[in-house]
Scaffold this active site. Structure first.
Site, PDB file in Angstrom:
ATOM      1  N   ASN A 149      30.560  27.607  28.642  1.00 47.24           N
ATOM      2  CA  ASN A 149      31.486  28.211  29.595  1.00 47.24           C
ATOM      3  C   ASN A 149      32.892  28.240  29.007  1.00 47.24           C
ATOM      4  OD1 ASN A 149      29.846  28.841  31.865  1.00 47.24           O
ATOM      5  ND2 ASN A 149      29.701  26.669  32.354  1.00 47.24           N
ATOM      6  N   CYS A 171      22.905  31.298  32.357  1.00 48.45           N
ATOM      7  CA  CYS A 171      23.394  30.295  33.305  1.00 48.45           C
ATOM      8  C   CYS A 171      22.269  29.959  34.272  1.00 48.45           C
ATOM      9  CB  CYS A 171      24.603  30.832  34.065  1.00 48.45           C
ATOM     10  SG  CYS A 171      25.273  29.697  35.309  1.00 48.45           S
ATOM     11  N   HIS A 172      22.199  28.707  34.712  1.00 51.98           N
ATOM     12  CA  HIS A 172      21.084  28.286  35.563  1.00 51.98           C
ATOM     13  C   HIS A 172      21.382  28.375  37.055  1.00 51.98           C
ATOM     14  CE1 HIS A 172      23.427  24.513  35.052  1.00 51.98           C
ATOM     15  NE2 HIS A 172      23.107  24.336  36.309  1.00 51.98           N
ATOM     16  N   HIS A 201      29.049  32.709  37.856  1.00 53.07           N
ATOM     17  CA  HIS A 201      29.607  31.788  38.848  1.00 53.07           C
ATOM     18  C   HIS A 201      30.300  32.528  39.992  1.00 53.07           C
ATOM     19  CE1 HIS A 201      29.785  28.027  36.001  1.00 53.07           C
ATOM     20  NE2 HIS A 201      28.565  28.523  36.159  1.00 53.07           N
TER      21      HIS A 201
END
Length: 453
Positions: A149, A171-172, A201
């Protein structure tokens, strides 16, 4: 020939062990050659020994080696997986939060958005560009998967500097849908067809349908989410449990409520008071919690769950760092599925990747990296167009100039563009103090920011 996979940052036990376990359980990758790379020779040697001991114990035919020489590691690579950080992560993160605060700027989290996200980007993207330069020179056809990130700023900058590279951000957060929706909707995850999208995000659920009936499931999500999330435990509850019982709570593959023995949260909408506002006012469900989603919104400070965010930071810093990872033969992250899809030409739909916007989100320009679903086949990763509601599109559009100026500031090494990137960010509420703030940050983070002139 065996598939060659390079793990950059493999000295990190959490990244190295987890990724190795994912690879070792894969049939399509069976017998692959795995090169471990890190700049820390001691940590790298530990990961290498652990991997080789595991392979010997399980009698698996993978080939594992390690090197601190990145160019050597990359020779012949077909897949490169990156997960790196620079310096003392938490000490630098504290500066990203505290110094802007001294100049009157309040941040929800300070990791990926706002001033903290900018300075994090300014530190970590240059070494990632160096890695990509070596890939472009040594193995230009390799697929590069990034876990570091700030994801969207990294991907945007890499694609601007190296447009020819196959660079995909992973990304999880999308996995939250698998954890919560089956319980909320009383159906199996396999019975749900879901689409989400936005920026990393900063994504929302866009469409949900029941596969067995073809009926819209989003109406049920909107109806049931308030009661479900209002009582779901959050990180304040997890931190309290950890302190009381002296052991970590394992939420992998389950909800926080199950992990805490069926208990409800100690207060309503834990970790999700901003989430609640988005759900009520924009009629879309974020796929992440306040600490992430709130980094990109100027008014998030008013409505975010600051208690939960601070307790998450405390839990993350004081407890997760003490966990001893181990290699397990089970799939935890989705990058292996993508590699399998490319090698086998599977044509499956991946739930979320971060790639340049090639018309996938109409409200955003092509240069910015967006988070969208994709089809995976032998030709690679092909994004799918998604329909973003106007209100969410407006929130996303606020990030266009920030990402543009961040990328240009890093590539040009320009202090002036850093100042501009802060001044166009609505999270920032200051003007005259910004040049001094930037100079203080450069001074305090000199080893990583001295390229800015």
């Amino acid at each position: 020939m065996a598939t060659k996979i390079v793990l950059v940052g493999a000295g990190s036990a959490q990244f190295g062990y987890g990724t190795l376990g994912d690879i070792f359980q894969s049939r399509a990758l069976y017998g692959s050659e795995i090169i471990l790379h890190d700049i820390n020779p001691v940590a790298l040697a530990v990961t290498e020994k652990t991997a080789k001991d595991f392979l010997a114990k399980e009698d698996l035919p993978f080939i594992v080696s390690a090197t601190t020489d990145r160019r050597t590691a990359l020779r012949g690579a077909e897949f490169v997986i990156i997960s790196i950080e620079v310096g003392d992560r938490f000490a630098l993160w504290d500066l990203d939060w505290q110094i802007p605060q001294q100049y009157g700027i309040q941040q929800v989290y300070g990791e990926n958005g706002g001033p903290g996200g900018l300075f994090h980007s300014l530190r970590i993207i240059p070494p990632i560009l160096d890695i990509c330069a070596d890939v472009a020179d040594i193995c230009p056809d390799a697929w590069i998967f990034n876990y570091s990130n700030p994801m969207s700023r990294i991907c945007t900058t890499v694609h601007r500097r190296f447009p020819e590279l196959n660079f995909v951000g992973m990304c999880h957060e999308i996995a939250s849908l698998e954890r919560y929706l089956p319980e909320m909707l009383n159906t199996s995850f396999d019975n749900l067809s879901l689409r989400a999208g936005g920026l990393n995000h900063f994504s929302v659920l866009l469409d949900a349908r029941y596969k067995d009936s073809g009926k819209d499931a989003y109406a049920d999500v909107r109806a049931k989410a308030p009661d479900y999330f209002a009582s779901l435990p959050g990180y304040s509850d997890i931190l309290a449990y950890t302190r009381q019982h002296g052991k970590l709570v394992d939420t992998e593959g389950s909800t926080e409520r199950h992990a805490l023995g069926g208990k409800d949260s100690s207060y309503p909408w834990a970790d999700r008071t901003l989430f609640k506002e988005i759900l009520e006012k924009f009629h879309c469900m974020p796929i992440t919690v306040d600490s992430h989603f709130g980094e990109y919104i100027s008014w998030a400070g008013e409505v975010s769950d600051h208690r939960g965010i601070l307790d998450f930071y405390t839990f993350y810093r004081n407890y997760l760092g003490g966990v001893q990872p181990k290699i397990e033969l089970k799939l935890k992250e989705r990058v292996v599925s993508i590699m399998e899809g490319i090698l086998t030409d599977s044509g499956y739909e991946e739930a979320a990747v971060n790639i340049p916007n090639r018309g996938f989100i109409k409200q955003l320009p092509e240069f910015i990296a967006v988070e969208v679903p994709a089809i995976i086949d032998r030709k690679g990763v092909h994004g799918i167009q998604v329909d973003i509601p106007p209100g969410i599109g407006g929130l996303l559009s606020n990030q266009i100039a920030i990402h543009d100026l961040t990328a240009e500031a890093i590539i040009a090494g320009s202090r002036d563009l850093v100042i501009q990137a802060l001044l166009v960010d609505s999270v920032n509420n200051q003007c005259r103090a910004i040049p001094e703030l930037v100079d203080v940050m450069i001074s305090r983070q000199q080893p990583w920011l001295n390229y800015l002139k």
